[in-house]
Design a protein around this motif. Sequence first.
Motif, PDB file in Angstrom:
ATOM      1  N   SER A  69       0.844  -1.185   0.000  1.00 17.12           N
ATOM      2  CA  SER A  69       0.000   0.000   0.000  1.00 17.12           C
ATOM      3  C   SER A  69       0.881   1.237   0.000  1.00 17.12           C
ATOM      4  O   SER A  69       2.019   1.209   0.470  1.00 17.12           O
ATOM      5  CB  SER A  69      -0.899   0.001   1.243  1.00 17.12           C
ATOM      6  OG  SER A  69      -1.473   1.276   1.440  1.00 17.12           O
ATOM      7  N   ALA A  70       0.342   2.326  -0.536  1.00 21.61           N
ATOM      8  CA  ALA A  70       1.093   3.587  -0.498  1.00 21.61           C
ATOM      9  C   ALA A  70       1.395   3.992   0.936  1.00 21.61           C
ATOM     10  O   ALA A  70       2.391   4.668   1.206  1.00 21.61           O
ATOM     11  CB  ALA A  70       0.291   4.682  -1.192  1.00 21.61           C
ATOM     12  N   TRP A  71       0.537   3.543   1.861  1.00 23.52           N
ATOM     13  CA  TRP A  71       0.729   3.909   3.267  1.00 23.52           C
ATOM     14  C   TRP A  71       1.925   3.196   3.880  1.00 23.52           C
ATOM     15  O   TRP A  71       2.333   3.497   5.001  1.00 23.52           O
ATOM     16  CB  TRP A  71      -0.541   3.613   4.060  1.00 23.52           C
ATOM     17  CG  TRP A  71      -1.704   4.375   3.520  1.00 23.52           C
ATOM     18  CD1 TRP A  71      -2.602   3.946   2.593  1.00 23.52           C
ATOM     19  CD2 TRP A  71      -2.067   5.723   3.820  1.00 23.52           C
ATOM     20  NE1 TRP A  71      -3.513   4.939   2.303  1.00 23.52           N
ATOM     21  CE2 TRP A  71      -3.208   6.036   3.043  1.00 23.52           C
ATOM     22  CE3 TRP A  71      -1.545   6.696   4.674  1.00 23.52           C
ATOM     23  CZ2 TRP A  71      -3.827   7.281   3.099  1.00 23.52           C
ATOM     24  CZ3 TRP A  71      -2.166   7.934   4.729  1.00 23.52           C
ATOM     25  CH2 TRP A  71      -3.291   8.213   3.946  1.00 23.52           C
ATOM     26  N   GLU A 124       2.010  15.343  -4.978  1.00 21.49           N
ATOM     27  CA  GLU A 124       3.092  14.443  -4.575  1.00 21.49           C
ATOM     28  C   GLU A 124       2.521  13.168  -3.970  1.00 21.49           C
ATOM     29  O   GLU A 124       2.997  12.057  -4.248  1.00 21.49           O
ATOM     30  CB  GLU A 124       4.002  15.146  -3.565  1.00 21.49           C
ATOM     31  CG  GLU A 124       4.819  16.288  -4.153  1.00 21.49           C
ATOM     32  CD  GLU A 124       5.598  17.037  -3.086  1.00 21.49           C
ATOM     33  OE1 GLU A 124       5.715  16.518  -1.955  1.00 21.49           O
ATOM     34  OE2 GLU A 124       6.075  18.150  -3.371  1.00 21.49           O
ATOM     35  N   MET A 125       1.503  13.328  -3.133  1.00 23.23           N
ATOM     36  CA  MET A 125       0.843  12.189  -2.507  1.00 23.23           C
ATOM     37  C   MET A 125       0.197  11.296  -3.569  1.00 23.23           C
ATOM     38  O   MET A 125       0.299  10.068  -3.519  1.00 23.23           O
ATOM     39  CB  MET A 125      -0.213  12.704  -1.525  1.00 23.23           C
ATOM     40  CG  MET A 125      -0.932  11.646  -0.716  1.00 23.23           C
ATOM     41  SD  MET A 125      -2.007  12.393   0.547  1.00 23.23           S
ATOM     42  CE  MET A 125      -3.250  13.182  -0.498  1.00 23.23           C
ATOM     43  N   ALA A 126      -0.450  11.933  -4.550  1.00 21.81           N
ATOM     44  CA  ALA A 126      -1.129  11.188  -5.608  1.00 21.81           C
ATOM     45  C   ALA A 126      -0.142  10.376  -6.447  1.00 21.81           C
ATOM     46  O   ALA A 126      -0.437   9.243  -6.844  1.00 21.81           O
ATOM     47  CB  ALA A 126      -1.911  12.148  -6.500  1.00 21.81           C
ATOM     48  N   LYS A 127       1.024  10.939  -6.721  1.00 24.03           N
ATOM     49  CA  LYS A 127       2.032  10.224  -7.515  1.00 24.03           C
ATOM     50  C   LYS A 127       2.450   8.934  -6.830  1.00 24.03           C
ATOM     51  O   LYS A 127       2.585   7.885  -7.475  1.00 24.03           O
ATOM     52  CB  LYS A 127       3.254  11.118  -7.736  1.00 24.03           C
ATOM     53  CG  LYS A 127       3.069  12.195  -8.782  1.00 24.03           C
ATOM     54  CD  LYS A 127       4.349  12.992  -8.963  1.00 24.03           C
ATOM     55  CE  LYS A 127       4.175  14.088 -10.011  1.00 24.03           C
ATOM     56  NZ  LYS A 127       5.420  14.891 -10.169  1.00 24.03           N
ATOM     57  N   ILE A 128       2.658   9.001  -5.516  1.00 26.45           N
ATOM     58  CA  ILE A 128       3.061   7.805  -4.777  1.00 26.45           C
ATOM     59  C   ILE A 128       1.932   6.783  -4.772  1.00 26.45           C
ATOM     60  O   ILE A 128       2.155   5.580  -4.961  1.00 26.45           O
ATOM     61  CB  ILE A 128       3.471   8.176  -3.339  1.00 26.45           C
ATOM     62  CG1 ILE A 128       4.710   9.076  -3.365  1.00 26.45           C
ATOM     63  CG2 ILE A 128       3.749   6.919  -2.515  1.00 26.45           C
ATOM     64  CD1 ILE A 128       5.107   9.624  -2.009  1.00 26.45           C
ATOM     65  N   ASN A 133      -0.827   1.577  -7.690  1.00 32.28           N
ATOM     66  CA  ASN A 133      -2.093   1.327  -8.399  1.00 32.28           C
ATOM     67  C   ASN A 133      -3.305   1.707  -7.552  1.00 32.28           C
ATOM     68  O   ASN A 133      -4.346   1.041  -7.589  1.00 32.28           O
ATOM     69  CB  ASN A 133      -2.194  -0.141  -8.827  1.00 32.28           C
ATOM     70  CG  ASN A 133      -1.137  -0.515  -9.846  1.00 32.28           C
ATOM     71  OD1 ASN A 133      -0.862   0.245 -10.776  1.00 32.28           O
ATOM     72  ND2 ASN A 133      -0.527  -1.677  -9.670  1.00 32.28           N
ATOM     73  N   GLU A 134      -3.156   2.772  -6.772  1.00 33.31           N
ATOM     74  CA  GLU A 134      -4.250   3.276  -5.955  1.00 33.31           C
ATOM     75  C   GLU A 134      -4.772   4.583  -6.544  1.00 33.31           C
ATOM     76  O   GLU A 134      -4.047   5.307  -7.227  1.00 33.31           O
ATOM     77  CB  GLU A 134      -3.784   3.488  -4.512  1.00 33.31           C
ATOM     78  CG  GLU A 134      -3.372   2.191  -3.821  1.00 33.31           C
ATOM     79  CD  GLU A 134      -2.805   2.424  -2.437  1.00 33.31           C
ATOM     80  OE1 GLU A 134      -2.816   3.580  -1.973  1.00 33.31           O
ATOM     81  OE2 GLU A 134      -2.333   1.452  -1.823  1.00 33.31           O
ATOM     82  N   THR A 135      -6.024   4.868  -6.283  1.00 32.43           N
ATOM     83  CA  THR A 135      -6.654   6.082  -6.796  1.00 32.43           C
ATOM     84  C   THR A 135      -6.568   7.192  -5.757  1.00 32.43           C
ATOM     85  O   THR A 135      -6.999   6.995  -4.617  1.00 32.43           O
ATOM     86  CB  THR A 135      -8.135   5.826  -7.136  1.00 32.43           C
ATOM     87  OG1 THR A 135      -8.218   4.761  -8.089  1.00 32.43           O
ATOM     88  CG2 THR A 135      -8.775   7.076  -7.714  1.00 32.43           C
ATOM     89  N   GLY A 170      -7.051  14.479 -10.775  1.00 28.69           N
ATOM     90  CA  GLY A 170      -7.941  13.446 -10.241  1.00 28.69           C
ATOM     91  C   GLY A 170      -8.817  13.913  -9.104  1.00 28.69           C
ATOM     92  O   GLY A 170      -9.539  13.114  -8.501  1.00 28.69           O
ATOM     93  N   ALA A 171      -8.776  15.215  -8.794  1.00 27.61           N
ATOM     94  CA  ALA A 171      -9.593  15.765  -7.705  1.00 27.61           C
ATOM     95  C   ALA A 171     -10.915  16.278  -8.279  1.00 27.61           C
ATOM     96  O   ALA A 171     -11.147  17.480  -8.373  1.00 27.61           O
ATOM     97  CB  ALA A 171      -8.840  16.880  -6.988  1.00 27.61           C
ATOM     98  N   TRP A 172     -11.786  15.344  -8.653  1.00 24.29           N
ATOM     99  CA  TRP A 172     -13.043  15.708  -9.304  1.00 24.29           C
ATOM    100  C   TRP A 172     -14.177  15.914  -8.295  1.00 24.29           C
ATOM    101  O   TRP A 172     -15.288  16.297  -8.674  1.00 24.29           O
ATOM    102  CB  TRP A 172     -13.450  14.616 -10.299  1.00 24.29           C
ATOM    103  CG  TRP A 172     -13.403  13.227  -9.733  1.00 24.29           C
ATOM    104  CD1 TRP A 172     -12.378  12.330  -9.844  1.00 24.29           C
ATOM    105  CD2 TRP A 172     -14.407  12.580  -8.944  1.00 24.29           C
ATOM    106  NE1 TRP A 172     -12.672  11.161  -9.178  1.00 24.29           N
ATOM    107  CE2 TRP A 172     -13.923  11.288  -8.617  1.00 24.29           C
ATOM    108  CE3 TRP A 172     -15.666  12.962  -8.485  1.00 24.29           C
ATOM    109  CZ2 TRP A 172     -14.651  10.389  -7.846  1.00 24.29           C
ATOM    110  CZ3 TRP A 172     -16.395  12.065  -7.716  1.00 24.29           C
ATOM    111  CH2 TRP A 172     -15.889  10.794  -7.410  1.00 24.29           C
TER     112      TRP A 172
END
Length: 202
Positions: A69-71, A124-128, A133-135, A170-172
């Motif tokens: 996980s990204a976490w 930066e958070m979104a890139k990681i 493969n997380e949204t 991606g911040a819709w």
Amino acid sequence: MGFFSSIFSGNKRQVFTPDFSKSEYDNWLDYLDKGGTSDEWEKLIKANDWKFQTGRNREGNTKGKWNDSAWSDRRHKAITDKYFSQMHSIEEEWSITYNLNDFSGKCAQKLERECIENIKLYKEMAKIEQLYNETPPPNAPAFKRLAMLYEKQNNFEEAVSVCCDALRAGAWGDNMRSRLARMIKKTGRAPTDEEMKLMNNE
């Protein structure tokens, strides 16, 4: 210390009560959302000996780690701590700016700076997260507040630019597509081909 933990923000005191029907992971996210940090969470886990439902819990001796996980990425942890803390500051700054009805003074300038910084952290958070493969989360309040600030300043083209940037990232959430349409209408011009694609989610 019991079941509660205190979160201090300025002179405000909030009480966090864990939900033991959730996993540690979900409680940790709730704690961050209320303005806490990962380091504070670590101390609370040890001090209270909290036991949560099975699920995405911490493993081994690696602080703040969830496998696959990204976490589990320490870079992500460092960013999220700052991101969530600043996000709450932005909401406070917006409230002050709005109540003062001063959208061009020092408070507004500080709000603008913090929104721009927070948007960088979000990206930066979104890139990681995408590496795993997380949204990324669809709601990123800094985009909304910055667009609202520019709207109040009658700077509609800048507001359009912020909305487009949000949708590309991606911040819709927060009705960002509808906001983009409204801001374009206020500019008095027709939308570009790219703006149409963003509004139509193409």
